[in-house]
Design a protein around this motif. Sequence first.
Motif, PDB file in Angstrom:
ATOM      1  N   PHE A  77     -16.219  22.794 -26.629  1.00 34.88           N
ATOM      2  CA  PHE A  77     -17.582  22.000 -26.216  1.00 34.88           C
ATOM      3  C   PHE A  77     -17.077  20.615 -25.655  1.00 34.88           C
ATOM      4  CE2 PHE A  77     -20.116  18.358 -27.682  1.00 34.88           C
ATOM      5  CZ  PHE A  77     -21.315  18.534 -26.816  1.00 34.88           C
ATOM      6  N   PHE A  78     -16.196  19.875 -26.431  1.00 36.08           N
ATOM      7  CA  PHE A  78     -15.872  18.526 -25.720  1.00 36.08           C
ATOM      8  C   PHE A  78     -15.006  18.760 -24.533  1.00 36.08           C
ATOM      9  CE2 PHE A  78     -15.828  17.157 -30.371  1.00 36.08           C
ATOM     10  CZ  PHE A  78     -17.029  16.038 -30.157  1.00 36.08           C
TER      11      PHE A  78
ATOM     12  N   ARG B  32     -17.660  19.683 -21.753  1.00 32.32           N
ATOM     13  CA  ARG B  32     -18.497  18.495 -21.562  1.00 32.32           C
ATOM     14  C   ARG B  32     -17.753  17.460 -20.481  1.00 32.32           C
ATOM     15  NH1 ARG B  32     -19.043  13.956 -26.356  1.00 32.32           N
ATOM     16  NH2 ARG B  32     -16.968  13.626 -25.241  1.00 32.32           N
TER      17      ARG B  32
ATOM     18  N   VAL C  26     -21.882  11.373 -30.019  1.00 34.85           N
ATOM     19  CA  VAL C  26     -21.004  12.667 -29.848  1.00 34.85           C
ATOM     20  C   VAL C  26     -21.670  13.626 -28.798  1.00 34.85           C
ATOM     21  CG1 VAL C  26     -20.603  14.885 -30.952  1.00 34.85           C
ATOM     22  CG2 VAL C  26     -19.982  12.732 -32.017  1.00 34.85           C
ATOM     23  N   LEU C  27     -23.018  13.469 -28.592  1.00 36.61           N
ATOM     24  CA  LEU C  27     -23.398  14.517 -27.886  1.00 36.61           C
ATOM     25  C   LEU C  27     -23.661  13.932 -26.404  1.00 36.61           C
ATOM     26  CD1 LEU C  27     -26.520  15.816 -30.002  1.00 36.61           C
ATOM     27  CD2 LEU C  27     -24.254  17.025 -29.372  1.00 36.61           C
ATOM     28  N   LYS C  28     -23.744  12.512 -26.294  1.00 37.83           N
ATOM     29  CA  LYS C  28     -23.659  11.950 -24.871  1.00 37.83           C
ATOM     30  C   LYS C  28     -24.984  12.092 -24.377  1.00 37.83           C
ATOM     31  CE  LYS C  28     -19.806   9.912 -24.497  1.00 37.83           C
ATOM     32  NZ  LYS C  28     -19.906   9.188 -25.880  1.00 37.83           N
TER      33      LYS C  28
ATOM     34  N   GLN D 199     -13.790  11.416 -31.507  1.00 38.27           N
ATOM     35  CA  GLN D 199     -14.796  12.179 -31.954  1.00 38.27           C
ATOM     36  C   GLN D 199     -14.222  13.538 -32.448  1.00 38.27           C
ATOM     37  OE1 GLN D 199     -17.078  12.780 -28.348  1.00 38.27           O
ATOM     38  NE2 GLN D 199     -18.171  10.637 -28.640  1.00 38.27           N
TER      39      GLN D 199
END
Lengths: 162, 162
Positions: free
Chosen positions: A16-17, A20, B60-62, B146
């Motif tokens: 995910f990171f 992103r 975290v989700l931005k 994170q």
Amino acid sequence: MSVEDGIDFAIIELFFFAYRDFTSDPDQILADYGFGRAHHRVLHFVNRRPGLTVAELLDVLKITKQSLARVLKQLIDTDHVVQLQGPRDRRQRELYPTAKGRALALALARPQSRRIRAALEDSSATERALVERFLEAMVNPELRAQIDVGSAKMSGKSHGEH
Amino acid sequence: MSVEDGIDFAIIELFFFAYRDFTSDPDQILADYGFGRAHHRVLHFVNRRPGLTVAELLDVLKITKQSLARVLKQLIDTDHVVQLQGPRDRRQRELYPTAKGRALALALARPQSRRIRAALEDSSATERALVERFLEAMVNPELRAQIDVGSAKMSGKSHGEH
DNA sequence: AAATTACGTCAATAGTACTGACATAATCTC
DNA sequence: GAGATTATGTCAGTACTATTGACGTAATTT
């Protein structure tokens, strides 16, 4: 192993990171053109597989033609992509990037490429191959045919301007 | 090396396909709940970092708090997540998964985990570590904090119902 | 007491996607 | 050749995720 309850939260989260941030690079550039990620994806594949048809593109992107319509139209109107009548089947529209389109596709790929290079900085060819194999194995088996790792098949490159 | 013009189209494309299929697994399940990917992401991180605050989650989700609001509200209304007043700072809202929320988070992670396991089937621990290192290196350096690869720091797990 | 912080919420907008329906031209099939 | 199918385009309506900007409230900090 960082696996908990048999659930691989570590890689799920890393993926995910990683994705992103990977997609955030081109987003900056796209904003200047009033484009979004959808435009990027279309442009990428038209650039990678010049001459692919609308149906093929839909199949790769896994979206509906109504979704593609707006995005593709904008890319055509802004002279990034051109359509040519299919030579064998005149119902088909073959999609090609213009010089402008190729330049943008390249500009969008550059920061992503830089990120990948940095991530593989101290990696051997074997290690790089391992990462490629992992990513490929994450793709649905039926859909691996869509992948075109650049070696054979796609000679692209020398398609003229159109 | 499958690099062309210094641009790593191979991995750029593999990453796209891999992520597309990786996220398609949970999408099926989410549809049954009337949820989307945004709900998945929220639930995932609340489950992974029980007690995190709204501000931490946004970071975290931005995304913006307005974007989070709807999704979080739905998860709270459907009893997947609960909010508790922060013990130190009563302005804060600590987020915890309920048993129902944990069950859904697990159900969503299962097919993704299965896919990862299959992709790493014949891989050694070293090879797995290499993939993890690659993904981590793809994340913006400032944001690596994170990441929580599950080893230390996060004892989660033993938080009771809240 | 005043400023700041954490959070919630209202309103308007954008981008990407969907389903369903219908149209046109070209190709295929009988 | 007539009819069915295919490739593409387009219209209309809807959903989801995201944005910016503004305002409110309660709690904490200065």
